[in-house]
Design a protein around this motif. Sequence first.
Motif, short mmCIF file in Angstrom:
data_model
loop_
_atom_site.label_atom_id
_atom_site.label_comp_id
_atom_site.label_asym_id
_atom_site.label_seq_id
_atom_site.Cartn_x
_atom_site.Cartn_y
_atom_site.Cartn_z
N ASP A 36 48.18 32.14 40.10
CA ASP A 36 48.32 30.90 38.71
C ASP A 36 47.20 30.82 37.75
O ASP A 36 47.81 30.14 36.91
CB ASP A 36 48.41 29.56 39.77
CG ASP A 36 46.08 29.46 39.89
OD1 ASP A 36 45.96 30.49 40.01
OD2 ASP A 36 46.20 28.34 40.17
N ARG A 37 47.07 32.22 37.35
CA ARG A 37 46.23 32.36 35.98
C ARG A 37 45.29 31.16 35.50
O ARG A 37 45.01 31.14 34.70
CB ARG A 37 47.23 32.53 34.93
CG ARG A 37 48.59 33.80 35.03
CD ARG A 37 49.56 33.22 34.29
NE ARG A 37 48.75 34.04 32.92
CZ ARG A 37 48.47 35.15 32.60
NH1 ARG A 37 48.98 36.07 32.99
NH2 ARG A 37 47.65 35.17 31.00
N ARG A 38 44.94 31.14 36.87
CA ARG A 38 43.28 29.89 36.64
C ARG A 38 42.20 30.44 36.79
O ARG A 38 42.24 31.39 37.97
CB ARG A 38 43.90 29.19 37.47
CG ARG A 38 44.26 27.80 36.70
CD ARG A 38 44.68 26.24 37.78
NE ARG A 38 45.68 25.80 36.47
CZ ARG A 38 45.19 24.89 35.84
NH1 ARG A 38 44.02 24.78 35.17
NH2 ARG A 38 46.24 23.72 35.45
N ALA A 39 41.21 31.20 36.25
CA ALA A 39 39.61 31.44 36.91
C ALA A 39 38.92 29.70 38.20
O ALA A 39 39.38 28.75 37.64
CB ALA A 39 39.04 31.29 35.82
N ARG A 40 38.17 31.01 38.74
CA ARG A 40 37.85 30.27 40.25
C ARG A 40 36.22 30.70 40.34
O ARG A 40 36.42 32.07 40.25
CB ARG A 40 38.71 29.58 40.76
CG ARG A 40 39.97 28.94 40.93
CD ARG A 40 40.09 29.15 42.33
NE ARG A 40 41.57 28.21 41.91
CZ ARG A 40 43.02 28.73 41.15
NH1 ARG A 40 43.28 29.55 41.10
NH2 ARG A 40 44.24 27.02 41.13
N LEU A 41 35.44 29.81 40.83
CA LEU A 41 34.19 30.13 41.83
C LEU A 41 34.60 30.09 42.87
O LEU A 41 35.32 29.13 43.70
CB LEU A 41 32.78 29.61 41.42
CG LEU A 41 32.24 29.61 40.08
CD1 LEU A 41 30.65 29.13 39.88
CD2 LEU A 41 32.39 31.23 39.40
N ASP A 42 34.41 30.86 44.42
CA ASP A 42 35.12 31.12 45.49
C ASP A 42 34.10 31.69 45.76
O ASP A 42 33.37 32.62 45.38
CB ASP A 42 36.32 31.46 45.52
CG ASP A 42 37.31 30.47 46.27
OD1 ASP A 42 36.86 30.64 47.13
OD2 ASP A 42 37.93 30.78 46.65
N THR A 43 34.28 31.76 47.45
CA THR A 43 33.72 32.98 48.52
C THR A 43 34.98 33.78 48.95
O THR A 43 35.79 32.88 49.36
CB THR A 43 32.72 32.42 49.09
OG1 THR A 43 32.96 31.24 50.38
CG2 THR A 43 31.35 31.48 49.02
N LEU A 44 34.77 34.21 49.29
CA LEU A 44 35.78 35.72 50.12
C LEU A 44 34.68 35.77 51.64
O LEU A 44 33.74 36.56 51.03
CB LEU A 44 36.30 36.63 49.09
CG LEU A 44 36.83 36.36 47.99
CD1 LEU A 44 37.80 37.44 47.34
CD2 LEU A 44 38.17 35.86 48.59
N THR A 45 35.48 35.66 52.45
CA THR A 45 34.81 36.16 53.64
C THR A 45 36.01 36.47 54.97
O THR A 45 36.75 36.88 54.61
CB THR A 45 34.61 34.67 54.93
OG1 THR A 45 34.15 33.79 54.16
CG2 THR A 45 34.13 35.26 55.98
N LEU A 46 35.37 38.36 55.11
CA LEU A 46 36.30 38.83 55.73
C LEU A 46 36.26 38.44 57.22
O LEU A 46 35.97 37.82 57.75
CB LEU A 46 35.42 40.25 55.96
CG LEU A 46 36.16 41.53 56.94
CD1 LEU A 46 37.25 41.74 55.87
CD2 LEU A 46 35.08 42.45 57.60
N HIS A 47 37.39 38.48 57.36
CA HIS A 47 38.54 38.28 58.70
C HIS A 47 39.02 39.07 59.40
O HIS A 47 40.14 39.62 58.20
CB HIS A 47 39.42 37.35 58.24
CG HIS A 47 39.07 35.88 58.71
ND1 HIS A 47 39.16 33.95 58.00
CD2 HIS A 47 36.98 35.12 57.71
CE1 HIS A 47 38.34 33.78 58.53
NE2 HIS A 47 37.09 33.56 57.67
N GLY A 48 38.78 39.90 60.45
CA GLY A 48 38.92 41.15 60.51
C GLY A 48 39.20 41.18 62.78
O GLY A 48 38.06 40.81 62.59
#
Length: 410
Positions: free
Chosen positions: A164-176
């Motif tokens: 959506d062309r918006r910057a964010r702070l986030d966390t990315l967690t591996l789900h596998g």
Amino acid sequence: MRRRHVGMCAAALAGAVIAGTAAAGGAQAAAGAVTYGRSERLARGVDYREFTADSANGVVHGHVITIDLRDPRVRVDLLTPGTVAARAPVSQLADTRRATAAVNGDFFDIEESQHPGVTPTGSSVGPEIGSGRPLKAAVPTAQRFGPGLPAGETTRDVLGVGTDRRARLDTLTLHGRVRTAAGSYPLGGFNQYALPVGGTGAYTADWGAAPRGRAVCGSDTSRAAGCSTDTYEVAVRAGRVVSVAEAPGAGAVPRGTTVLLGRDAGADTLRTLRPGDRVRVDEHLAPSAAHVPYAFAVGGFPVLRAGAPLAGLDDRTAATRTAAGFGDHGRTLRLLALDGSAEANAGLTVAELAGVMQELGCDNAVNLDGGGSSTLVARDPGAGAVTVRNHPAGGVERPVANGIGVFAAG
């Protein structure tokens, strides 16, 4: 190295005050002023500017790229050397992709003095998403390379830009998961230089040719812990096991093949597999906040969130810094790098960096790799190559694991 350092304007704009940030020890970060110098339009929606800032240790010189994400002709993306476990100078990363501007990105595995005989991988600490495609997950927080994190933050922290062309702070967690005829097992790693104890990691062609032995060194509580000798590897192609090995391998993983590497309990699980067995490997980087896919994401630890500096930021150690932040509800992105000469003279503490990013118009920001890695490059309109706009420490660019690239059509 190509470099063009634009001189400061004699008539500088009025400065803004950096808010002091209290540290845990009660010391107050020194207040100062940000003063802007010459500005330059690199492309529509992309501007470059110099600035100076007062710090507790003296005046620092910095450079900032401002990107208008509202402009449909402008986008940002992850820059890499082509594989996760590799390094290249920022100018090379930018020129290879014809980027308009770029800065260096995440901290990375640069040395392995604690593990004799183990070769550094050059791989970044945190997650990577490039051109909408997940490339790697985060190493265990205790295994990161770099300065200490603010309380409550982890190696899974990222700055990203959504579709959506918006910057964010986030966390990315591996789900596998690793799915076999005998059962389904959690995936503990994805193209990362360190695996959790007892875990199983997946390595694809995106990893590169670096040896995978580093992945079984260290522990969930100490980067310096020894290397496991209880390991096992399984190569999977077209949904079937094609080979097995007792030790972590090296060399490029063929396209279409996934190598599973287990340590400790993870090795025991993989030993149940034989050539010809059916195996399915799934991996996904799950965001904690965003409801739209990420087009780009890079690891970095937050220093500014929701308009306020994080509590307990270091206000004592000054260094050359690189940072990325955004304002205007994620519509304006800013990339910052200091001159490397600040390493010997002034520099900014992490607390001061948060204040500078705030004064530059950011509500949220992350600290990226600094010191000798800090590099900001930009391409003049019509130029065939970028120029290095800051002064990297030592006068030369350090090869880095990744960067943030800015692209402007036309």
